[in-house]
Design an enzyme around this catalytic site. Structure first.
Site, mmCIF file in Angstrom:
data_model
loop_
_atom_site.group_PDB
_atom_site.id
_atom_site.type_symbol
_atom_site.label_atom_id
_atom_site.label_comp_id
_atom_site.label_asym_id
_atom_site.label_seq_id
_atom_site.Cartn_x
_atom_site.Cartn_y
_atom_site.Cartn_z
ATOM 1 C CB SER A 28 5.612 -1.578 11.892
ATOM 2 O OG SER A 28 5.171 -0.259 12.151
ATOM 3 C CG HIS B 225 -5.708 1.930 5.341
ATOM 4 N ND1 HIS B 225 -5.245 2.887 6.211
ATOM 5 C CD2 HIS B 225 -4.696 1.037 5.185
ATOM 6 C CE1 HIS B 225 -3.992 2.582 6.549
ATOM 7 N NE2 HIS B 225 -3.642 1.467 5.935
ATOM 8 C CD GLU C 156 -3.227 -2.389 7.411
ATOM 9 O OE1 GLU C 156 -2.209 -2.693 6.786
ATOM 10 O OE2 GLU C 156 -3.788 -1.281 7.294
ATOM 11 N N GLY D 99 2.761 2.474 10.774
ATOM 12 C CA GLY D 99 3.678 3.587 10.589
ATOM 13 C C GLY D 99 4.394 4.002 11.860
ATOM 14 C CD GLU E 294 -2.837 5.548 6.824
ATOM 15 O OE1 GLU E 294 -2.828 5.588 5.575
ATOM 16 O OE2 GLU E 294 -1.920 5.030 7.492
ATOM 17 N N GLY F 25 3.020 -1.047 4.233
ATOM 18 C CA GLY F 25 3.036 0.386 3.936
ATOM 19 C C GLY F 25 4.444 0.840 3.597
ATOM 20 N N GLY F 26 5.090 1.493 4.551
ATOM 21 C CA GLY F 26 6.408 2.107 4.320
ATOM 22 C C GLY F 26 7.409 1.199 3.619
ATOM 23 C CG ASN G 84 -1.710 1.239 1.412
ATOM 24 O OD1 ASN G 84 -1.750 2.084 0.520
ATOM 25 N ND2 ASN G 84 -2.360 1.384 2.552
ATOM 26 C CD1 TRP G 85 3.497 0.934 -2.867
ATOM 27 C CD2 TRP G 85 3.296 1.944 -4.854
ATOM 28 N NE1 TRP G 85 4.079 0.124 -3.804
ATOM 29 C CE2 TRP G 85 3.972 0.714 -5.028
ATOM 30 C CE3 TRP G 85 3.055 2.743 -5.968
ATOM 31 C CZ2 TRP G 85 4.413 0.276 -6.290
ATOM 32 C CZ3 TRP G 85 3.491 2.311 -7.224
ATOM 33 C CH2 TRP G 85 4.163 1.095 -7.370
ATOM 34 C CE LYS G 86 -0.142 3.224 4.800
ATOM 35 N NZ LYS G 86 -0.040 3.292 6.245
HETATM 36 P P1 13P Z 1 3.233 0.547 7.628
HETATM 37 O O1 13P Z 1 3.739 -0.751 7.047
HETATM 38 O O2 13P Z 1 3.931 1.754 7.101
HETATM 39 O O3 13P Z 1 3.170 0.480 9.126
HETATM 40 O O4 13P Z 1 1.714 0.696 7.129
HETATM 41 C C1 13P Z 1 0.852 -0.374 7.238
HETATM 42 C C2 13P Z 1 -0.383 -0.076 6.491
HETATM 43 O O5 13P Z 1 -1.151 0.792 6.862
HETATM 44 C C3 13P Z 1 -0.642 -0.820 5.253
HETATM 45 O O6 13P Z 1 -1.931 -0.578 4.782
#
Ligand code: 13P
Length: 252
Positions: free
Chosen positions: A212, A95, A167, A173, A97, A233-234, A9-11
């Protein structure tokens, strides 16, 4: 046997240039990934470019969200039909967010889940508790409620054709991963809850862990019996790190 899925997930990250480099890097390492299915979820505007770049590979592309509506006067929205039209096959819904920053409710998320399915996309339904909810001991109640909203609208069979991503919000994050045991506990709860309604669905549905995940901890997480891969994510923004996570299922 459930095929592991590792989805990036590149956000809201990337430019044409950095995305080109990232996708080139991922493509270069695909030959070393044996078991995992791989998907990437770029920001909407880059999806057609990424689909083109990944043509001829097995890497799937998904949206990070999807509209609950089909078409028409919904300024700023992107429909499931559009995502399909440009070559996406997955859509993340719910998600944390979206839920916490944009106030999207369980019921609204369920409608997005339904919309994704209606247009032939596989929803990746995110569920997870806030830190204070975990501290209050209501993790299962929260995750159960988030799942029930979708089951009530679409039926349990629909879950069997989707992907769930657990999640924990406090792990996203933050660099603070749930321990494999903590994650497994919630994954097992999800699977048992589904099994009470439909054993076949529970056996079939892939439940990803997100929060993470990195190359250094992917293997111990993916080793757990009810963890079928990750939503990253990251760490999905660096080709080498992402590929190492994609290879983790080969080691377990
Ligand atoms: P991180 O891997 O950056 O913690 O993000 C997880 C995430 O929200 C994937 O959708």
């Amino acid at each position: 046997m459930r095929q592991p899925l590792v989805a990036g997930n590149w956000k809201m990250n990337g430019t044409r240039e950095t995305i080109q480099m990232l996708v080139d890097g991922i493509k270069a390492g695909l030959g070393e990934v044996a078991k995992a299915e791989i998907a990437v979820c770029p920001p909407y505007v880059y999806i057609p470019m990424v689909v083109d770049m990944l043509a001829g590979t097995h890497v799937a592309v998904g949206g990070q969200d999807v509209s609950d509506q089909e078409s028409g006067a919904y300024t700023g929205e992107v429909s499931g039909a559009m995502l399909r039209d440009v070559g996406a096959s997955y859509a993340i819904v719910g998600h944390s967010e979206r839920r916490s920053i944009y106030g999207e409710s369980d019921a609204f998320t369920a409608r997005k889940f339904a919309a994704a399915r209606r247009f032939g996309l596989t929803p990746i339904l995110c569920v997870g508790e806030l830190l204070e909810e975990r501290e209050q001991g209501i993790t299962e109640a929260v995750v159960g409620r988030q799942l029930d909203a979708v089951i009530d609208l679409e039926g349990v069979a629909a879950i069997g054709e989707a992907v769930i991503a657990y999640e924990p919000v406090w792990a996203i994050g933050t660099g603070k991963t749930a321990s494999p045991e903590q994650a497994q506990e919630v994954h097992a709860f999800i699977r048992q809850k589904l099994a009470a309604l439909d054993a076949g669905v529970a056996e079939k549905v892939r439940i990803l862990y997100g929060g993470s995940v990195k190359a250094a901890n992917a293997e111990e997480l993916f080793r757990m019996p009810d963890i079928d891969g990750g939503l990253i994510g990251g760490a999905s923004l660096q080709a080498d790190e992402f590929l190492a996570i994609c290879r983790a299922p080969d080691a377990v």
